[in-house]
Each structure stands twice: as structure tokens, then as C-alpha cells.
Design an enzyme around this catalytic site. Sequence first.
Site, PDB file in Angstrom:
ATOM      1  N   GLY A 131      39.251  35.685  31.705  1.00  0.00           N
ATOM      2  CA  GLY A 131      38.477  36.501  30.614  1.00  0.00           C
ATOM      3  C   GLY A 131      36.991  36.996  29.885  1.00  0.00           C
ATOM      4  N   LYS A 159      43.745  34.397  35.674  1.00  0.00           N
ATOM      5  CA  LYS A 159      43.816  35.050  35.072  1.00  0.00           C
ATOM      6  C   LYS A 159      42.578  35.205  34.192  1.00  0.00           C
ATOM      7  CE  LYS A 159      42.436  39.096  35.499  1.00  0.00           C
ATOM      8  NZ  LYS A 159      41.139  38.491  35.476  1.00  0.00           N
ATOM      9  N   GLU A 170      39.642  49.247  29.214  1.00  0.00           N
ATOM     10  CA  GLU A 170      38.564  49.017  29.201  1.00  0.00           C
ATOM     11  C   GLU A 170      36.885  50.430  29.546  1.00  0.00           C
ATOM     12  OE1 GLU A 170      37.045  45.900  29.740  1.00  0.00           O
ATOM     13  OE2 GLU A 170      38.715  45.165  30.609  1.00  0.00           O
ATOM     14  N   SER A 219      39.756  39.560  29.718  1.00  0.00           N
ATOM     15  CA  SER A 219      40.204  40.955  30.462  1.00  0.00           C
ATOM     16  C   SER A 219      41.921  39.534  30.853  1.00  0.00           C
ATOM     17  CB  SER A 219      39.408  40.600  32.045  1.00  0.00           C
ATOM     18  OG  SER A 219      38.234  41.588  32.309  1.00  0.00           O
ATOM     19  N   SER A 246      39.561  41.884  38.695  1.00  0.00           N
ATOM     20  CA  SER A 246      39.167  41.851  37.418  1.00  0.00           C
ATOM     21  C   SER A 246      38.747  43.383  37.081  1.00  0.00           C
ATOM     22  CB  SER A 246      38.409  40.802  36.417  1.00  0.00           C
ATOM     23  OG  SER A 246      38.818  40.690  34.590  1.00  0.00           O
TER      24      SER A 246
END
Length: 318
Positions: A266, A264, A196, A101, A160
Amino acid sequence: MTRPAVRARAVAALVLGLMLAGCAAPAADPPSPTTTGATSAPASAAPSAGTTSDAPPAIDVSAELGALEEELDARVGVSALDTGTGAVVEHRAQERFGFASTIKVFAVAELLRRVPPAEREEHVTWTDADVAAAGYAPVTSAHPGGLTLAQLAEAAVRESDNLATNLVLERIGGPAGLTEALAALGDRSTRLVDVEPALNDVVPGEEANTTTPAAFTADLLAVLEPGYLTEADRDLLLTWMSGNATGDALVRAGAPEGWEVQDKSGGAGPMRNDVAVVTPPDGAPIVLTILTTRNDPDAPWADELVARTAAVVLEALG
């Protein structure tokens, strides 16, 4: 342009520009190997045209990170730049990792670049089937009546949200559109192939849905460059990264007390990642990418791996 030249441009822009936004566009990074073995060599400190010979050498933390990799049976990729001093930390920086992500911050940056503020107020709707197909959708599943494009962009970075991300990608030309946008920045490594949740599927030895730490650090410098986004949109992106609800156990956990982290995160399966701008109280920002994966594909990701890596890197740059 060589990496020292990239470093010099980045440092000059950041020191002379806005503390959290003035970043120079990087040159194209070299083709990246798909190997998962030896640690990549640190950035060369040799001077090039337009640079001075006193650029600081890359800081070697291979012993510390190698020990961490052995302890947690994992592979760790790092690319970090201190924009005040030009100091660099790299470990497996040219090796491929799944990005999971973390790619969402670049999708949202491209949306902000392409779509004017007024058009971001467009109301977007979806179906229950869209929510189910996306998997993780904490924001969109709670708003069955839809959200604005701006709200979807915020949900993609802060929470997210997978469906929000897919809708953002749809607006910028899908995975191919984002890959092309990053290539225009000089990124010849990142390959986004799927939306996704399939973008989390990474096949060893294949490039689909992978990047390199060096590429992502260069990309983050580029999207924060004055002129790529408006000042207002750059501030908006950094604000959303400051409120990233999923990153507290990652770079933030490894940063010294009082340091600001905009990031950010992931993660999927054995992968756990974070891309960040880290700013000490009395220093210039550090742009940092940490990509990790456990060697056992069935092992769960490890927040600890990212946090402890961040602690090693930030201490070395501090």
C-alpha cells in the site's frame, strides 16, 4: 487474553497445521494510542494462563530502526511474529498509521468468507465515471464490459485496483462492514471510513483510515486460521498475494534470497506499507506488518524504507 497467550495459540496452530495457512485467531489488541512519538514497548514475555514461561522475549531492533527513521526522516511501525519460535519483533506497534491499500487484502478475505464460490461468478459492470472517480484502476479500466466478482477480488489484491476494491467493499457492507468484520476478530484499532481513493486521506491525530501494526499482524493471522476461510479460499488468497505485482520493491526486496514472500502493499503520499507472510526455505512462516510514513507530508513515499526495515526484522528473526 494476553499477548503471550495469543502468541502461543498462533504458534501451536501454525506448527501443527498447514505451513502457510494454519494460524490461530488473536485476542483483541489493546486500545492504540494516536501518538507519533516514542517507540512502543516490546511485547511482554511474562507467562499467562495456558502458556509456558519459556516464551522467547521480544527482539529489540529499536536502535537499527531508530537510525533508519532518522536517516529518512520517517516513522516506522513493525509487528512481526515468527510462528515457529514465537519470537516477536515490534517497533511502534501500537501507534497509528494510515494503511492505504494494504486494507485490500482484508476486504478480499471477507468477501471470500461471505460469498460462496458460485456467487463470485456474478458479472459486475461499472461506468466510465466510476473508473474516473476511483483513480488507479489498471484492470477495471481495461475491461469496460465488466468482470466477475472473483476477478475483481483478484485485481484488488494483485494489481491494487481501486475500483475493483470499491466493488468488493460494496458487496461486504462498505467500509463499515469491513471495520465490523475486523472488530469481530478482536481488532479494536482499525478504522476504515472511506472507499478508494479517499481512504488514503489520513489526518494526524484522527483515527479514520488508520490502524496499528499489531492489529494488522493479528488480523492476518486470524484470516489465515483454519475455519475462517475454506482451505481452497485460503490457498486462493495466498496465491493472489504471491502474485502481488506491486510489492517487489518492498518486503521481497529486503528478504534473504530464497525466502518466499506473500504480501499486499500500500502507498499514498508519504505512506508506504506492506503486510506479508514470509517463509524461509527451512523454517516456519513469519507474519509481518510494516507501516511507514515520512515526517514531511509533502515527501514522496520511500520503498527503501520498507525494504530496509524488512531486512532488519528478518535478520533479527533469522
